[in-house]
Design an enzyme around this catalytic site. Structure first.
Site, PDB file in Angstrom:
ATOM      1  N   GLY A 239      -0.844   3.397   1.341  1.00 17.83           N
ATOM      2  CA  GLY A 239       0.060   3.304   0.206  1.00 17.83           C
ATOM      3  C   GLY A 239       1.361   2.551   0.398  1.00 17.83           C
ATOM      4  O   GLY A 239       2.072   2.313  -0.591  1.00 17.83           O
ATOM      5  N   GLU A 275      -4.228   5.187   6.544  1.00 21.95           N
ATOM      6  CA  GLU A 275      -5.248   4.376   5.848  1.00 21.95           C
ATOM      7  C   GLU A 275      -4.605   3.243   5.055  1.00 21.95           C
ATOM      8  O   GLU A 275      -4.773   3.153   3.836  1.00 21.95           O
ATOM      9  CB  GLU A 275      -6.035   5.261   4.863  1.00 21.95           C
ATOM     10  CG  GLU A 275      -6.717   6.452   5.454  1.00 21.95           C
ATOM     11  CD  GLU A 275      -7.228   7.426   4.378  1.00 21.95           C
ATOM     12  OE1 GLU A 275      -6.885   7.263   3.186  1.00 21.95           O
ATOM     13  OE2 GLU A 275      -7.966   8.353   4.740  1.00 21.95           O
ATOM     14  N   PRO A 276      -3.851   2.372   5.706  1.00 24.84           N
ATOM     15  CA  PRO A 276      -3.236   1.290   4.935  1.00 24.84           C
ATOM     16  C   PRO A 276      -4.255   0.234   4.531  1.00 24.84           C
ATOM     17  O   PRO A 276      -5.159  -0.091   5.303  1.00 24.84           O
ATOM     18  CB  PRO A 276      -2.214   0.693   5.918  1.00 24.84           C
ATOM     19  CG  PRO A 276      -2.748   1.016   7.265  1.00 24.84           C
ATOM     20  CD  PRO A 276      -3.545   2.294   7.133  1.00 24.84           C
ATOM     21  N   GLY A 277      -4.129  -0.265   3.326  1.00 18.82           N
ATOM     22  CA  GLY A 277      -4.973  -1.365   2.862  1.00 18.82           C
ATOM     23  C   GLY A 277      -4.095  -2.556   2.541  1.00 18.82           C
ATOM     24  O   GLY A 277      -4.031  -3.551   3.252  1.00 18.82           O
ATOM     25  N   ARG A 314      -5.623  -8.295 -11.304  1.00 18.66           N
ATOM     26  CA  ARG A 314      -4.415  -7.464 -11.196  1.00 18.66           C
ATOM     27  C   ARG A 314      -3.380  -7.703 -12.314  1.00 18.66           C
ATOM     28  O   ARG A 314      -2.841  -6.738 -12.852  1.00 18.66           O
ATOM     29  CB  ARG A 314      -3.775  -7.596  -9.813  1.00 18.66           C
ATOM     30  CG  ARG A 314      -4.717  -7.195  -8.665  1.00 18.66           C
ATOM     31  CD  ARG A 314      -4.010  -6.995  -7.330  1.00 18.66           C
ATOM     32  NE  ARG A 314      -3.185  -5.806  -7.347  1.00 18.66           N
ATOM     33  CZ  ARG A 314      -1.893  -5.802  -7.512  1.00 18.66           C
ATOM     34  NH1 ARG A 314      -1.248  -6.930  -7.608  1.00 18.66           N
ATOM     35  NH2 ARG A 314      -1.229  -4.672  -7.569  1.00 18.66           N
ATOM     36  N   CYS A 346     -12.315 -16.068 -22.338  1.00 16.86           N
ATOM     37  CA  CYS A 346     -12.060 -15.992 -23.769  1.00 16.86           C
ATOM     38  C   CYS A 346     -11.425 -14.682 -24.193  1.00 16.86           C
ATOM     39  O   CYS A 346     -12.016 -13.907 -24.951  1.00 16.86           O
ATOM     40  CB  CYS A 346     -13.370 -16.203 -24.517  1.00 16.86           C
ATOM     41  SG  CYS A 346     -14.127 -17.734 -23.998  1.00 16.86           S
ATOM     42  N   TYR A 375      -7.084  -6.248  -3.078  1.00 17.81           N
ATOM     43  CA  TYR A 375      -7.534  -5.935  -4.432  1.00 17.81           C
ATOM     44  C   TYR A 375      -7.679  -7.209  -5.273  1.00 17.81           C
ATOM     45  O   TYR A 375      -7.458  -7.190  -6.478  1.00 17.81           O
ATOM     46  CB  TYR A 375      -6.594  -4.920  -5.096  1.00 17.81           C
ATOM     47  CG  TYR A 375      -6.390  -3.684  -4.230  1.00 17.81           C
ATOM     48  CD1 TYR A 375      -7.433  -2.788  -4.028  1.00 17.81           C
ATOM     49  CD2 TYR A 375      -5.180  -3.447  -3.573  1.00 17.81           C
ATOM     50  CE1 TYR A 375      -7.270  -1.672  -3.214  1.00 17.81           C
ATOM     51  CE2 TYR A 375      -5.011  -2.335  -2.754  1.00 17.81           C
ATOM     52  CZ  TYR A 375      -6.057  -1.451  -2.577  1.00 17.81           C
ATOM     53  OH  TYR A 375      -5.897  -0.361  -1.775  1.00 17.81           O
TER      54      TYR A 375
HETATM   55  N1  LLP Z   1      -6.561   5.766   1.088  1.00 20.59           N
HETATM   56  C1  LLP Z   1      -7.020   6.180  -0.098  1.00 20.59           C
HETATM   57  C2  LLP Z   1      -7.680   7.487  -0.188  1.00 20.59           C
HETATM   58  C3  LLP Z   1      -6.868   5.373  -1.234  1.00 20.59           C
HETATM   59  O1  LLP Z   1      -7.307   5.794  -2.414  1.00 20.59           O
HETATM   60  C4  LLP Z   1      -6.207   4.115  -1.117  1.00 20.59           C
HETATM   61  C5  LLP Z   1      -6.055   3.237  -2.279  1.00 20.59           C
HETATM   62  C6  LLP Z   1      -5.757   3.710   0.151  1.00 20.59           C
HETATM   63  C7  LLP Z   1      -5.946   4.573   1.227  1.00 20.59           C
HETATM   64  C8  LLP Z   1      -5.092   2.393   0.400  1.00 20.59           C
HETATM   65  O2  LLP Z   1      -3.903   2.261  -0.295  1.00 20.59           O
HETATM   66  P1  LLP Z   1      -2.986   0.963  -0.005  1.00 20.59           P
HETATM   67  O3  LLP Z   1      -2.468   1.068   1.398  1.00 20.59           O
HETATM   68  O4  LLP Z   1      -3.833  -0.242  -0.184  1.00 20.59           O
HETATM   69  O5  LLP Z   1      -1.916   1.046  -1.013  1.00 20.59           O
HETATM   70  N2  LLP Z   1      -6.483  -1.757  -7.268  1.00 20.59           N
HETATM   71  C9  LLP Z   1      -5.096  -1.335  -7.158  1.00 20.59           C
HETATM   72  C10 LLP Z   1      -4.851  -0.439  -5.964  1.00 20.59           C
HETATM   73  C11 LLP Z   1      -5.760   0.760  -5.896  1.00 20.59           C
HETATM   74  C12 LLP Z   1      -5.505   1.650  -4.726  1.00 20.59           C
HETATM   75  C13 LLP Z   1      -6.564   2.686  -4.611  1.00 20.59           C
HETATM   76  N3  LLP Z   1      -6.484   3.512  -3.456  1.00 20.59           N
HETATM   77  C14 LLP Z   1      -4.202  -2.561  -7.145  1.00 20.59           C
HETATM   78  O6  LLP Z   1      -4.707  -3.678  -7.251  1.00 20.59           O
HETATM   79  O7  LLP Z   1      -2.972  -2.431  -7.068  1.00 20.59           O
END
Ligand code: LLP
Length: 421
Positions: A239, A275-277, A314, A346, A375
């Protein structure tokens, strides 16, 4: 920091001009920098130095196997949320004992897949899920290591569609009910309680919500231990946000986030997982697109690009801002002019930016959407029967197409027309 910079007036990805890749691959396409991906992973890994830990990349943000392998080779684990992601991580060579399984709707089939293939832990989100996991594990003669995801009722102060830790959100078990749920878990066969899981949302730009959530997790750890549970692992979710605009105040750094983790839960002697994405993949990717037409409208000019909302959803979905920069650096002092920057799909929602100041652009000029690595490709679709766009990975002065653009035939031939038609 990323590795998409202008050199002598042209945009480079690491050591390759972006225009050179565009000429070979065609537009639009996603382009990732290995050095940036690794740098961001290492920042997190180093931030947790001194505590036993595993950084599990949230592969929902960018799931190409080349990216997964790059990160896994550097030591990353994976956070998966579906059977498909689990299989993809395995295919990229990630061992099961470095994969955590999150998500509120795991099916018995998905549980079976992970139990048979090997899994580090399931982050369980409800009592019914716990019952099913117990049954599946018992049937297979296995023990499923679990944490329970708790919902700490903390407002992450982010976009409503990506906040997950408030009591009205569908995620986790209300923290007030956690002790009962852990008692249930301990009574069920085939499960082994090992820890607690929490994830409060995405694109957080302040540390305070993390602090509030992690303090609650620390308290709960003590309570559960007093109840007789062995809590040895804390999964603190992902997050941490990224800067989408360069003018914006920068969100907290992974070092500050790591220090917060040490302060709030470090004394508990648990193994830490995060769990960083987005922070790993977001600024490690751009989407490169070409201007098809410049069209004069009523009081405004439209830049019509070959990239569209199906390629990068997005802005349409979250009103998200992405920096859009020309691949040829504008001369210093050049007059900017406002454009509505749109794709060819469209619907009016296929608008990336309204009245965005840009240097003058013309047909065939290339632009890059910054911060598109997370994303982006993973949320793309074939809406309007537009083929999924290629993904390309750069490392130094070499690049490779890591997902080719399908041909029209490949896309169309997936349909089958029943004989009786
Ligand atoms: N762990 C869990 C359980 C999650 O649900 C998520 C993201 C993450 C980790 C990773 O979060 P991050 O570090 O990437 O913020 N599609 C949206 C974001 C959806 C996030 C969903 N869960 C966007 O484009 O902003």
């Amino acid at each position: 920091m990323d590795h998409f910079l202008y050199r002598d007036g042209v945009l480079y990805a690491e050591d390759i001009p972006v225009s050179e890749i565009a000429a070979k691959v065609g537009t639009p396409f996603y382009l990732y920098s290995s050095a940036t991906l690794l740098r961001h992973f290492t920042l997190f890994d180093d931030a947790l130095d001194g505590m036993p830990h595993l950084v599990c990349f949230a592969m929902k943000s960018a799931s190409n196997q080349a990216i997964l392998k790059l990160l896994a080779d550097a030591g990353a684990g994976m956070d998966v949320v579906s059977g498909g992601e689990y299989m993809r991580a395995k295919a990229a060579g990630v061992p099961g004992d470095k994969i955590v399984f999150s998500g509120i709707g795991k099916t018995a089939d998905e549980m079976r897949l992970a139990l048979e293939g090997g899994i580090r832990q399931f982050n369980v989100e409800s009592e019914p899920e716990m019952q099913v996991l117990s049954a599946v594990a018992t049937q297979l003669g296995k023990t499923a290591p679990i944490t329970v995801r708790v919902n700490p009722d903390v407002d992450a102060k982010t976009h409503a569609k990506i906040a997950t830790g408030r009591k009205e959100d569908k995620f986790g078990i209300p923290i007030a009910r956690a002790r009962d749920v852990y008692a249930l878990a301990a009574s069920l066969p085939g499960l082994k309680v090992i820890g607690i899981d929490v994830h409060i949302g995405s694109q957080l730009t302040e540390l305070a919500p993390f602090e509030a959530a992690y303090q609650k997790v620390a308290e709960l750890t003590e309570q559960l231990r007093a109840d007789g549970h062995e809590i040895t692992r804390l999964d603190l979710g992902g997050g941490l946000g990224i800067p989408y605009t360069r003018s914006n105040e920068a969100p907290p750094l992974p070092t500050e986030y790591g220090a917060l983790i040490k302060n709030t839960v470090g004394h508990l002697g648990c193994e830490i997982e995060i769990e960083p994405g987005r922070l790993i993949s977001g600024n490690a990717g751009i989407m490169v697109s070409k201007v098809i037409y410049v069209k004069s409208g009523e009081g405004r000019d439209f830049l019509i690009l070959d990239g569209a909302m199906n390629d990068l959803i997005r802005p349409a979905m979250y009103e998200a801002y992405h920096d859009i920069i020309p691949v040829i650096e504008p001369a210093p002092g050049v007059d900017q002019q406002p454009y509505d920057i749109v794709g060819p799909v469209c619907e009016s929602g296929d608008t990336f930016a309204k009245q965005r100041d840009m240097p003058p652009l013309k047909a065939d000029d290339l632009v890059a959407f910054r911060s598109a690595g997370a994303y982006g490709a993973v949320m793309s679709s074939e809406y309007n029967t537009r083929p999924l766009i290629p993904e390309v990975l750069v490392q130094g002065d070499q690049f490779a197409v890591i997902r080719p653009r399908p041909t029209f035939d490949e896309m169309i031939n997936r349909d089958t027309i029943p004989e009786w038609l």
